[in-house]
Motif scaffolding. Structure first.
Motif, mmCIF file in Angstrom:
data_model
loop_
_atom_site.group_PDB
_atom_site.id
_atom_site.type_symbol
_atom_site.label_atom_id
_atom_site.label_comp_id
_atom_site.label_asym_id
_atom_site.label_seq_id
_atom_site.Cartn_x
_atom_site.Cartn_y
_atom_site.Cartn_z
ATOM 1 N N CYS A 56 -56.377 -0.158 -2.929
ATOM 2 C CA CYS A 56 -54.972 -0.286 -2.512
ATOM 3 C C CYS A 56 -53.998 -0.156 -3.682
ATOM 4 O O CYS A 56 -52.836 0.180 -3.486
ATOM 5 N N SER A 57 -54.471 -0.437 -4.896
ATOM 6 C CA SER A 57 -53.564 -0.381 -6.044
ATOM 7 C C SER A 57 -53.233 1.049 -6.450
ATOM 8 O O SER A 57 -52.285 1.287 -7.184
ATOM 9 N N SER A 58 -54.008 2.007 -5.983
ATOM 10 C CA SER A 58 -53.777 3.399 -6.355
ATOM 11 C C SER A 58 -53.112 4.158 -5.213
ATOM 12 O O SER A 58 -53.082 3.700 -4.075
ATOM 13 N N ASN A 59 -52.577 5.344 -5.538
ATOM 14 C CA ASN A 59 -52.020 6.207 -4.506
ATOM 15 C C ASN A 59 -53.145 6.776 -3.652
ATOM 16 O O ASN A 59 -54.274 6.947 -4.113
ATOM 17 N N TYR A 60 -52.821 7.081 -2.397
ATOM 18 C CA TYR A 60 -53.842 7.658 -1.524
ATOM 19 C C TYR A 60 -54.349 8.987 -2.065
ATOM 20 O O TYR A 60 -55.545 9.241 -2.104
ATOM 21 N N CYS A 61 -53.408 9.840 -2.479
ATOM 22 C CA CYS A 61 -53.781 11.196 -2.877
ATOM 23 C C CYS A 61 -53.139 11.553 -4.210
ATOM 24 O O CYS A 61 -51.908 11.497 -4.350
ATOM 25 N N MET A 62 -53.985 11.928 -5.161
ATOM 26 C CA MET A 62 -53.493 12.500 -6.414
ATOM 27 C C MET A 62 -54.173 13.865 -6.551
ATOM 28 O O MET A 62 -53.933 14.743 -5.753
ATOM 29 N N ASP A 63 -55.031 14.024 -7.558
ATOM 30 C CA ASP A 63 -55.838 15.249 -7.578
ATOM 31 C C ASP A 63 -56.861 15.170 -6.453
ATOM 32 O O ASP A 63 -56.973 16.066 -5.623
ATOM 33 N N ASP A 64 -57.616 14.083 -6.435
ATOM 34 C CA ASP A 64 -58.542 13.817 -5.337
ATOM 35 C C ASP A 64 -58.003 12.651 -4.527
ATOM 36 O O ASP A 64 -57.047 11.975 -4.934
ATOM 37 N N GLU A 65 -58.613 12.392 -3.399
ATOM 38 C CA GLU A 65 -58.162 11.277 -2.559
ATOM 39 C C GLU A 65 -58.883 10.001 -2.949
ATOM 40 O O GLU A 65 -60.026 10.027 -3.434
ATOM 41 N N CYS A 66 -58.244 8.869 -2.721
ATOM 42 C CA CYS A 66 -58.778 7.595 -3.197
ATOM 43 C C CYS A 66 -60.137 7.277 -2.572
ATOM 44 O O CYS A 66 -60.992 6.644 -3.208
ATOM 45 N N TRP A 67 -60.383 7.751 -1.352
ATOM 46 C CA TRP A 67 -61.667 7.467 -0.694
ATOM 47 C C TRP A 67 -62.802 8.235 -1.360
ATOM 48 O O TRP A 67 -63.898 7.725 -1.520
ATOM 49 N N ARG A 68 -62.504 9.475 -1.780
ATOM 50 C CA ARG A 68 -63.528 10.256 -2.468
ATOM 51 C C ARG A 68 -63.790 9.694 -3.873
ATOM 52 O O ARG A 68 -64.922 9.692 -4.354
ATOM 53 N N ILE A 69 -62.722 9.216 -4.514
ATOM 54 C CA ILE A 69 -62.886 8.598 -5.833
ATOM 55 C C ILE A 69 -63.740 7.332 -5.713
ATOM 56 O O ILE A 69 -64.602 7.065 -6.555
ATOM 57 N N SER A 70 -63.511 6.576 -4.640
ATOM 58 C CA SER A 70 -64.299 5.349 -4.426
ATOM 59 C C SER A 70 -65.765 5.682 -4.190
ATOM 60 O O SER A 70 -66.649 4.963 -4.652
ATOM 61 N N GLU A 71 -66.029 6.767 -3.457
ATOM 62 C CA GLU A 71 -67.418 7.203 -3.283
ATOM 63 C C GLU A 71 -68.090 7.437 -4.629
ATOM 64 O O GLU A 71 -69.220 6.990 -4.864
ATOM 65 N N LYS A 72 -67.369 8.128 -5.520
ATOM 66 C CA LYS A 72 -67.947 8.422 -6.839
ATOM 67 C C LYS A 72 -68.121 7.152 -7.660
ATOM 68 O O LYS A 72 -69.132 6.992 -8.361
ATOM 69 N N ASP A 73 -67.151 6.255 -7.574
ATOM 70 C CA ASP A 73 -67.243 5.010 -8.347
ATOM 71 C C ASP A 73 -68.426 4.161 -7.896
ATOM 72 O O ASP A 73 -69.154 3.609 -8.729
ATOM 73 N N VAL A 74 -68.611 4.055 -6.584
ATOM 74 C CA VAL A 74 -69.729 3.264 -6.067
ATOM 75 C C VAL A 74 -71.047 3.910 -6.452
ATOM 76 O O VAL A 74 -71.996 3.225 -6.867
ATOM 77 N N HIS A 75 -71.109 5.230 -6.333
ATOM 78 C CA HIS A 75 -72.347 5.925 -6.705
ATOM 79 C C HIS A 75 -72.650 5.717 -8.185
ATOM 80 O O HIS A 75 -73.794 5.426 -8.570
ATOM 81 N N SER A 76 -71.634 5.861 -9.025
ATOM 82 C CA SER A 76 -71.834 5.696 -10.461
ATOM 83 C C SER A 76 -72.282 4.277 -10.799
ATOM 84 O O SER A 76 -73.176 4.071 -11.631
ATOM 85 N N LEU A 77 -71.689 3.300 -10.126
ATOM 86 C CA LEU A 77 -72.039 1.900 -10.356
ATOM 87 C C LEU A 77 -73.500 1.632 -10.008
ATOM 88 O O LEU A 77 -74.247 1.033 -10.793
ATOM 89 N N LEU A 78 -73.918 2.090 -8.826
ATOM 90 C CA LEU A 78 -75.292 1.828 -8.386
ATOM 91 C C LEU A 78 -76.298 2.650 -9.182
ATOM 92 O O LEU A 78 -77.405 2.187 -9.469
#
Length: 1047
Positions: free
Chosen positions: A398-420
């Motif tokens: 929620c602290s970020s914009n919905y859409c910049m270069d990529d969308e926040c949901w796709r960025i979250s997918e990458k962050d979760v994948h990277s974390l795990l």
């Protein structure tokens, strides 16, 4: 034509639209296209979708206002344009080219293009809402990209086959902007900057616009490749079926039908090496395409639809693509990456799927048709661990914009994948993260506020039992300061410096737990990481791993099995050392499921089953009955054995009595003998000794010419088969540690649904064994929930009527063996014409020791019972899938998997649960709120399942004399029922301690009865059920009638 080609042909007939359906589609599409073209010019402003525009971060100024004009062109794209729509997903893409006059020169900046794209669709939506050829309109997103909505139009069609057909209105922007303005290195979202304020390139954003600019051109490339090429179209349909069944690769960040068509088109041209030619048939093209996917270098060098000599991209340009995207596949313009949404992980999974299929398909019976095209390889059945992560309202998103270069949901997918990926390291072979963020009932007026309400799904495919469930992770050496800082920052308080046995000192994380709880280690790691890095609570992270453990009701199965195996080894040693018997004991083999790790309830040490002189502090309570564990012994050879079969059995009894006396004399074990068996109580357990003698087997073989002798069961043959089965299952459990827990769950399910009378424990073990030995299209399961789901699906989906289940545990079947099995199977099916409902065996299980399926399924289940079992398995599999994906919903909880409906029986007998031999094994007390109560009985005082133990030696001896070996009141009651009512009804029961017994009337006459006949039948039935109550007097709580039998 071979069988595979025939099956593929039949499959294609089922999924291809016929000519009349295509004509209906064409008329509907033409009507909608005409309606769009007739929309008048009108002024459009941000007021048409203020929330959407605001969520994009676009100012609502005059730059967004434009005059709507009719599309420059409307054309059919997607599968329908090449006549490759595959049922049941029937939809048509309508490409609507937006006029240049609706845009300004710099509308590619700051999401203005995306805002106007939506406003253009809003005008079309408003117009079509009142159009008579349209019955409903909805919204979705293009490949799950929130900033690119598509209009879903459901036209009016009169065909039932096309009732769910819809049209996707997809705007295109051919030649709208200069390609150079959308190069990968440019920043077109000015707010997208680094912390220092320097702007960053926006390759994902730029590709989103380029996709619309080249959509028509790339669709034309595909259309030309498929023109008048039947086998290519059929191969595309087959690839779609294959991919759709694999939900984790047929998704927004991996494959779709359009990209599959692009790959096929590429392989037909020079740039693709002309790997597909017109001389190939559909299956050859199918295989070539999968081989290309499995071996292509899309991650290393990238590919281009244009031949290398014609591609105008320099080496530096290609390097820029490789830096910007995980997977590179340039379109015919060489300016747009068709695979810009594909992630490295998704492509690795896709490549693994293709490679695994190619390596396994030839090993499958029938060419692997069912495994490739019919088996559902969805998220829930594929991955060993599934997680549902609730990120709704999460501060990090929620602290970020919905859409910049990529969308926040796709960025979250990458962050979760990277974390795990970082946290699980080599514990996980694959970590797959998918967040279908677009709401199913999206209304663009709501903007993006409802995006991400659905949980994110994470699938973990573990690498191996040893790696995945280890307790300690070793980190960097303390001398490597930089790596130590990273390690401690990532793991926080879990990081600690340890000295290991070999003298090594290193950073580490430790996940201490009991050996039986190691399957929970990955869950604990994930919960810790999400709490630390995403500030998520345990309620926000649902990890599917232990939700079914409740039904096994055992805290520490491994230590129970360990103590039992130690007791068996001691018994075996003592037996071999006996010298008082005429013949020495040459071998001792375990037969009981508890001794091969497949018993639902491994027996606990009984305080009254120890040898004399062994001082064990007794508990205050002990069960009155103790179940004995079968053990087979063989004696050394001798020529003095009698020839007569009865005499052989009497001689065995004499040996057993002598063995019991010797054990009692030398070790203090308590031996209890009957005319049929000898039970030895020692080390807290009871072992039932049985002698197997080769001479009995030889007699059976020598008299093999007599059909009567063949059918007659041989005690020795049964013991031999049981020992072979037990030995094989023991070996299998050693190879696959998850096998035991999966079998236990499967047996619990079979018993809970009252199928114990019809499905032998060994048959269940063989079915589960097949899942591990022949897992394709999956890998062997490494979690109990996944294995259990596959077991349920196999029960419900396997073609039992036309296919034997061949369980080749040691992979030593030759083609000759398989031919013999097939012949035995066909012989077993000859009775089908005479009695279609009672084919025996309806479930044909072939094992190395039993190629004719005579051991466990010769007489049961018959076809009608197997149909019922399959139906229950299908319902349970659907419920389990839903629970994994969505969680419990109202009354449908995890417990429901093991609750069976009692109103499906003709009559139900309820037992006093406090009179069962093991009341603690009862999952759920049966409840009866319907049906007519015929009789109600009081509980007997003669039997109590528990006895109170005193402290004195004498009182313990008295209690020991009261212990009943192998006594089960329910089993005795069932035997009495079958003896009293041999042809009246089928008996359905739970052998693991259920308190309900189902009765279904045996079918006799289906002719319509008169009123008097019905009354007489009801009276007769009531009397019979009262007799049932009398037979079980003291154990039967009540008997309920649901349905009177037809006479």
């Amino acid at each position: 034509m071979d069988s595979l080609d025939f099956k593929v042909g039949e499959l294609l007939k089922e999924i291809i639209l016929d000519d009349s359906a295509i004509e209906t589609l064409d008329r509907a599409v033409s009507s909608v296209a005409d309606a769009i073209e007739s929309i008048p010019e009108q002024l459009v402003s941000a007021d048409a979708a203020p929330k959407f525009v605001a969520d994009l971060g676009v100012p609502t100024d005059k730059k967004l206002s434009f005059t709507f004009k009719s599309p420059e062109s409307i054309q059919v794209g997607g599968s329908h344009s090449i006549r490759s729509v595959a049922k049941p997903d029937i939809n048509v893409d309508l490409l609507v080219r937006m006029p240049k006059e609706c845009f300004h020169e710099k509308d590619y900046l700051n999401h203005r293009y995306h805002a106007k794209r939506l406003l253009y669709l809003r005008v079309i939506e408003k117009s079509l809402t009142t159009c008579p050829v349209v019955r409903k309109i909805g919204w979705s997103s293009f490949q799950n990209e929130a900033r690119k909505p598509v209009l879903i139009v459901f036209p009016v069609v009169k065909s039932a086959e096309l009732s769910d057909f819809f049209i996707r209105i997809i705007p295109t922007a051919t030649s709208l902007f200069s390609i150079s303005k959308l190069s990968l290195t440019r920043n077109n979202v000015r707010a997208f900057t680094q912390e220092c304020g320097q702007t960053q390139a926006t390759p994902k954003y730029n590709s989103s616009i380029l996709e619309d600019m080249f959509l028509e051109e790339n669709s034309e490339f595909v259309r030309k490749a498929f023109h008048e090429w039947k086998s290519l179209k059929e191969a595309l349909l087959l690839l779609k079926v294959w991919a759709r069944n694999r939900s984790s690769i047929y998704t927004h960040n991996c494959l779709n039908g359009y990209l599959i068509a692009v790959i096929l088109s590429y392989l037909t041209v020079e740039s693709g090496g002309n790997l597909i030619t017109k001389s190939m048939n559909r299956m050859q093209i199918f295989r070539v395409t999968l081989k290309f996917i499995a071996t292509s270098n899309l991650m290393g060098k990238g590919l281009c639809l244009q031949p290398r000599g014609q591609c105008n991209k320099s080496k530096e340009d290609m390097n820029q693509f490789l830096q910007s995207f995980d997977i590179i596949f340039l379109d015919s313009s060489c300016s747009f990456n068709l695979f810009f949404r594909l992630t490295r992980t998704a492509f690795e999974e896709l490549r693994d799927e293709a490679s695994w299929m190619l390596s396994s398909i030839d090993k499958c019976r029938g060419g692997g048709f069912e495994e490739v095209f019919l088996t559902k390889v969805d998220f829930t059945a594929k991955f060993d661990s599934c997680l549902r992560i609730n990120l709704k309202g999460n501060s990090k998103i929620c602290s970020s914009n919905y859409c910049m270069d990529d969308e926040c949901w796709r960025i979250s997918e990458k962050d979760v994948h990277s974390l795990l990926q970082q946290g699980l390291t080599d514990r996980a072979r694959f970590v797959r993260v998918i967040w279908r963020s677009t709401p199913s009932d999206w209304n663009v007026e709501d903007g993006f506020s409802n995006f991400g309400n659905e949980p994110m799904l994470v699938g973990v495919l573990v690498s191996s039992q040893e790696k995945s469930f280890r307790v300690v992770d070793i980190g960097p050496n303390p001398e490597n300061k930089e790596e130590v800082m990273k390690f401690r920052k990532f793991w926080g308080e879990k990081a600690e410096l340890r000295r290991f046995r070999d003298g090594t000192i290193a950073e580490s994380t430790v996940w201490e737990c009991e050996p039986w709880a190691r399957h929970l280690i990955i869950k604990r790691i994930c919960e810790y990481l999400f709490a630390k890095h995403f500030l998520l609570t345990k309620d926000d992270v649902v990890h599917i791993v232990d939700q079914l453990d409740f039904c096994l009701k055992l805290s520490d199965p491994e230590s129970s099995s360990g103590a039992l195996l130690e007791a068996f080894e001691l018994l075996s040693k003592r037996l071999r050392l006996l010298e008082e018997i005429p013949l020495r004991i040459s071998s001792v083999q375990p037969l009981d499921p508890a001794l091969r790790h497949t018993s639902v309830f491994p027996p606990q040490p009984h305080p009254l089953a120890y040898e004399k002189g062994v001082n064990k502090k007794p508990s205050k309570l002990a069960t009155t009955s103790i179940q004995s564990l079968d053990v087979m012994i063989q004696l050394e050879g001798s020529g003095n054995w009698p020839v007569d079969r009865v005499a052989i059995e009497k001689t065995k009894s004499a040996f057993l009595l002598k063995i019991g006396e010797s054990l009692q004399e030398h070790s203090g074990a308590l031996c209890i003998a009957t005319k049929d068996e000898v039970n030895v109580l020692m080390s807290g357990y009871s072992f039932c000794l049985r002698i197997m003698h080769e001479k009995g087997l030889n007699m059976l073989r020598n008299q093999g010419g007599s059909d009567k002798i063949k059918v007659t069961s041989s005690v020795d043959k049964e013991l031999l088969i049981r020992s072979q089965h037990s030995s094989m299952i023991n070996g299998l459990h050693g190879r696959y540690p998850t096998y035991g827990p999966v079998v236990r769950l499967a047996k619990r399910w079979v018993s809970a649904h009252l199928f114990s009378s019809f499905l032998a424990e060994e048959a269940i073990e063989l079915v589960v064994a097949y899942l591990f030995l022949k897992p394709f299209p999956f890998h062997a399961p490494c979690s109990r929930v996944t294995g259990f789901l596959r077991f349920l699906r196999m029960l419900s989906n396997y073609d039992w009527a036309f296919s034997p289940l061949i369980v080749d545990i040691n992979e030593d079947f030759t083609p000759k063996d398989e031919k013999e099995i097939d012949e035995n199977f066909m012989l077993s099916r000859k009775s089908c014409e005479e009695n279609a409902q009672n084919v025996e065996p309806a479930m044909f299980l072939a094992a190395p020791y039993d190629k004719a399926s005579e051991a466990w399924t010769r007489s049961s289940p018959n076809r009608s019972v197997l149909k019922r079992i399959s139906s229950y398995a299908q319902s349970s599999a659907d419920l389990l899938t839903n629970l994994i994906l969505h969680g419990a919903d109202g009354p449908y909880t995890w417990e429901c998997l093991f609750r069976t409906p009692l109103n499906t029986y003709d009559a139900v007998v309820l037992l006093h649960h406090n009179k069962l031999s093991n009341p603690q094994h009862l999952l759920f007390p049966a409840e009866m709120n319907c049906g007519k109560q015929v009789i109600r009985g009081k509980a007997s005082k003669d039997f109590q399942p528990y006895m109170i133990l005193g402290g004195g030696v004498q009182s313990l001896e008295d209690a020991r004399n009261k212990v009943m070996v192998n006594f089960d009141p329910t089993r005795c009651f069932l035997e009495d029922l079958k003896r009293e009512f041999p042809n009246t009804f089928k008996v359905w029961h739970d052998s693991l301690g259920g308190d309900a017994i189902g009765l279904t009337w045996e079918k006799k006459d289906s002719r319509k009865r008169s009123r008097d006949g019905e009354d007489a039948s009801r009276t007769e039935t009531t009397d019979a059920l009262k007799r049932v109550g009398e037979v079980g007097k003291g154990l039967v709580k009540s008997v309920h009638l649901f349905k009177v039998p037809r006479r």
